[in-house]
Write a protein that holds these residues in place. Structure first.
Motif, mmCIF file in Angstrom:
data_model
loop_
_atom_site.group_PDB
_atom_site.id
_atom_site.type_symbol
_atom_site.label_atom_id
_atom_site.label_comp_id
_atom_site.label_asym_id
_atom_site.label_seq_id
_atom_site.Cartn_x
_atom_site.Cartn_y
_atom_site.Cartn_z
ATOM 1 N N GLN A 1 0.802 -1.215 0.000
ATOM 2 C CA GLN A 1 0.000 0.000 0.000
ATOM 3 C C GLN A 1 0.840 1.272 0.000
ATOM 4 O O GLN A 1 0.302 2.362 -0.086
ATOM 5 C CB GLN A 1 -0.936 0.001 1.220
ATOM 6 C CG GLN A 1 -1.921 -1.156 1.210
ATOM 7 C CD GLN A 1 -2.628 -1.326 2.544
ATOM 8 O OE1 GLN A 1 -2.038 -1.110 3.610
ATOM 9 N NE2 GLN A 1 -3.899 -1.689 2.489
ATOM 10 N N TRP A 2 2.173 1.124 0.104
ATOM 11 C CA TRP A 2 3.027 2.310 0.201
ATOM 12 C C TRP A 2 3.444 2.761 -1.197
ATOM 13 O O TRP A 2 4.348 2.194 -1.798
ATOM 14 C CB TRP A 2 4.263 2.034 1.061
ATOM 15 C CG TRP A 2 4.915 3.307 1.540
ATOM 16 C CD1 TRP A 2 4.624 3.992 2.683
ATOM 17 C CD2 TRP A 2 5.931 4.051 0.856
ATOM 18 N NE1 TRP A 2 5.399 5.119 2.758
ATOM 19 C CE2 TRP A 2 6.211 5.184 1.647
ATOM 20 C CE3 TRP A 2 6.614 3.874 -0.340
ATOM 21 C CZ2 TRP A 2 7.162 6.134 1.280
ATOM 22 C CZ3 TRP A 2 7.553 4.825 -0.717
ATOM 23 C CH2 TRP A 2 7.833 5.943 0.093
ATOM 24 N N ARG A 3 2.743 3.770 -1.716
ATOM 25 C CA ARG A 3 3.078 4.428 -2.980
ATOM 26 C C ARG A 3 3.335 3.435 -4.108
ATOM 27 O O ARG A 3 4.275 3.600 -4.895
ATOM 28 C CB ARG A 3 4.294 5.341 -2.795
ATOM 29 C CG ARG A 3 4.028 6.498 -1.845
ATOM 30 C CD ARG A 3 5.258 7.331 -1.555
ATOM 31 N NE ARG A 3 4.907 8.458 -0.703
ATOM 32 C CZ ARG A 3 4.831 9.740 -1.116
ATOM 33 N NH1 ARG A 3 5.086 10.040 -2.377
ATOM 34 N NH2 ARG A 3 4.491 10.698 -0.277
ATOM 35 N N SER A 4 2.516 2.416 -4.176
ATOM 36 C CA SER A 4 2.711 1.383 -5.188
ATOM 37 C C SER A 4 2.323 1.896 -6.568
ATOM 38 O O SER A 4 1.290 2.538 -6.744
ATOM 39 C CB SER A 4 1.887 0.150 -4.848
ATOM 40 O OG SER A 4 2.116 -0.883 -5.772
ATOM 41 N N ASP A 5 3.172 1.611 -7.543
ATOM 42 C CA ASP A 5 2.892 2.018 -8.916
ATOM 43 C C ASP A 5 2.680 0.817 -9.830
ATOM 44 O O ASP A 5 2.535 0.963 -11.035
ATOM 45 C CB ASP A 5 4.032 2.878 -9.469
ATOM 46 C CG ASP A 5 5.401 2.245 -9.238
ATOM 47 O OD1 ASP A 5 5.455 1.110 -8.747
ATOM 48 O OD2 ASP A 5 6.414 2.901 -9.544
ATOM 49 N N LEU A 6 2.670 -0.373 -9.241
ATOM 50 C CA LEU A 6 2.454 -1.598 -9.998
ATOM 51 C C LEU A 6 1.435 -2.464 -9.272
ATOM 52 O O LEU A 6 1.247 -2.318 -8.057
ATOM 53 C CB LEU A 6 3.773 -2.371 -10.152
ATOM 54 C CG LEU A 6 4.871 -1.713 -10.990
ATOM 55 C CD1 LEU A 6 6.166 -2.508 -10.859
ATOM 56 C CD2 LEU A 6 4.452 -1.607 -12.443
ATOM 57 N N PRO A 7 0.785 -3.391 -9.961
ATOM 58 C CA PRO A 7 -0.124 -4.313 -9.271
ATOM 59 C C PRO A 7 0.623 -5.104 -8.207
ATOM 60 O O PRO A 7 1.794 -5.437 -8.370
ATOM 61 C CB PRO A 7 -0.608 -5.236 -10.398
ATOM 62 C CG PRO A 7 -0.383 -4.466 -11.655
ATOM 63 C CD PRO A 7 0.836 -3.626 -11.418
ATOM 64 N N VAL A 8 -0.053 -5.396 -7.106
ATOM 65 C CA VAL A 8 0.585 -6.165 -6.045
ATOM 66 C C VAL A 8 0.806 -7.595 -6.511
ATOM 67 O O VAL A 8 0.153 -8.091 -7.434
ATOM 68 C CB VAL A 8 -0.264 -6.161 -4.753
ATOM 69 C CG1 VAL A 8 -0.386 -4.761 -4.213
ATOM 70 C CG2 VAL A 8 -1.636 -6.767 -5.001
ATOM 71 N N VAL A 9 1.760 -8.259 -5.859
ATOM 72 C CA VAL A 9 2.068 -9.644 -6.206
ATOM 73 C C VAL A 9 0.848 -10.533 -6.042
ATOM 74 O O VAL A 9 0.584 -11.422 -6.847
ATOM 75 C CB VAL A 9 3.240 -10.157 -5.331
ATOM 76 C CG1 VAL A 9 3.463 -11.656 -5.550
ATOM 77 C CG2 VAL A 9 4.513 -9.385 -5.649
ATOM 78 N N ALA A 10 0.088 -10.276 -4.982
ATOM 79 C CA ALA A 10 -1.098 -11.086 -4.702
ATOM 80 C C ALA A 10 -2.261 -10.149 -4.379
ATOM 81 O O ALA A 10 -2.295 -9.550 -3.305
ATOM 82 C CB ALA A 10 -0.833 -12.029 -3.539
#
Length: 268
Positions: free
Chosen positions: A241-250
């Protein structure tokens, strides 16, 4: 990994926390004892590799953010075995000329890291134990490599959960924070057991026979480690959730509570 490179006194039968981390990441710098212990941990918490990969992704985003804030000095304490997309590599991409110091107390990690990084003039590897922050910050080689009168980013990623309560992790972090000049930053990540408290005793038992002992903590016990810092958005959150710019792994991670908290804060 060649065990003979570690010299006398090396026990290949003792699981090593850094090599277990490498195994969780899918690396090759691990031994049978590490894989056996890691597999036991996976029986209790099979999603650990997801968290480990998200932790590495957080490292990349945090260093990139810090470089954007003008930070050119990085101190990674409890750095572990070098792998892909290390702090100095990410810093060099976004802020050429940045200087990095890796600190670890594991002789095997130090041997491996120095061999891999000996031709990197902007990088220094020093021995040090997070439990004794004054010694780390007083290290002459570190002080020659970094100017501690100017802002520094200190990274404590997946390391504080190996510091027992009796060793005062909050006090250790406060000592580091207090020694940094204003405008410095600290980035911290820490496993939280809110979602799987029943698995915590089993994981702690496995690590009790390893080179470092894991300490299970709930999110309410982790949040005080960020006291004294001005947290940047989005605050203390799960890794993905921290400034993610890509889809999460799961994607299913969005449906659970605290499992691996992180945050970045500015020193006042």
């Amino acid at each position: 990994m060649n065990p003979s490179s570690f010299g006398p006194g090396f026990d290949p039968n003792t699981p090593n926390a850094a090599r277990m981390y490498d195994y969780f990441l899918g690396g090759k710098d691990n031994l049978p004892a590490d894989r056996e212990a890691a597999d036991k941990v996976l029986r209790f918490v099979p999603e650990i590799p997801i968290g480990i990969r998200e932790n590495r992704a957080f490292l990349v985003r945090a260093v990139r953010f810090l470089a954007d804030q003008g930070i050119r000095q990085f101190l990674d304490i409890g750095a572990g075995l070098p792998t892909q997309r290390n702090v100095h590599q990410v810093a060099a991409e976004h802020a050429p000329g940045s200087r990095t110091v890796y600190v670890d107390n594991d002789p095997q990690v130090l041997v491996h890291a120095r061999a891999l990084l000996q031709d990197s003039p902007q990088v220094l590897v020093v021995e040090g134990d997070l439990r004794r922050p004054e010694e780390i910050l007083a290290d002459p080689a570190l002080r020659r490599h970094l100017d501690l009168g100017r802002p520094v980013a200190v990274l404590l990623l997946a390391i504080v959960h190996f510091i027992r309560d009796s060793e005062d992790p909050a006090g250790v972090i406060a000592k580091i924070r207090g020694a940094l000049p204003p405008g410095s930053y600290m980035a911290i990540s820490h496993v939280a057991v809110d979602e799987r408290p029943q698995a915590a005793p089993g994981v702690e038992r496995v690590y009790s026979g390893a080179s470092a002992q894991f300490v299970a903590r709930m999110s309410r016990e982790i949040e005080p480690f960020f006291d004294g810092l001005d947290l940047v958005e989005p605050g203390i959150v799960n890794l993905h959730q921290w400034r993610s710019d890509l889809p999460v792994v799961a994607p299913e991670l969005d449906r659970i509570g605290a499992y691996f908290l992180c945050g970045v804060g500015r020193v006042r």
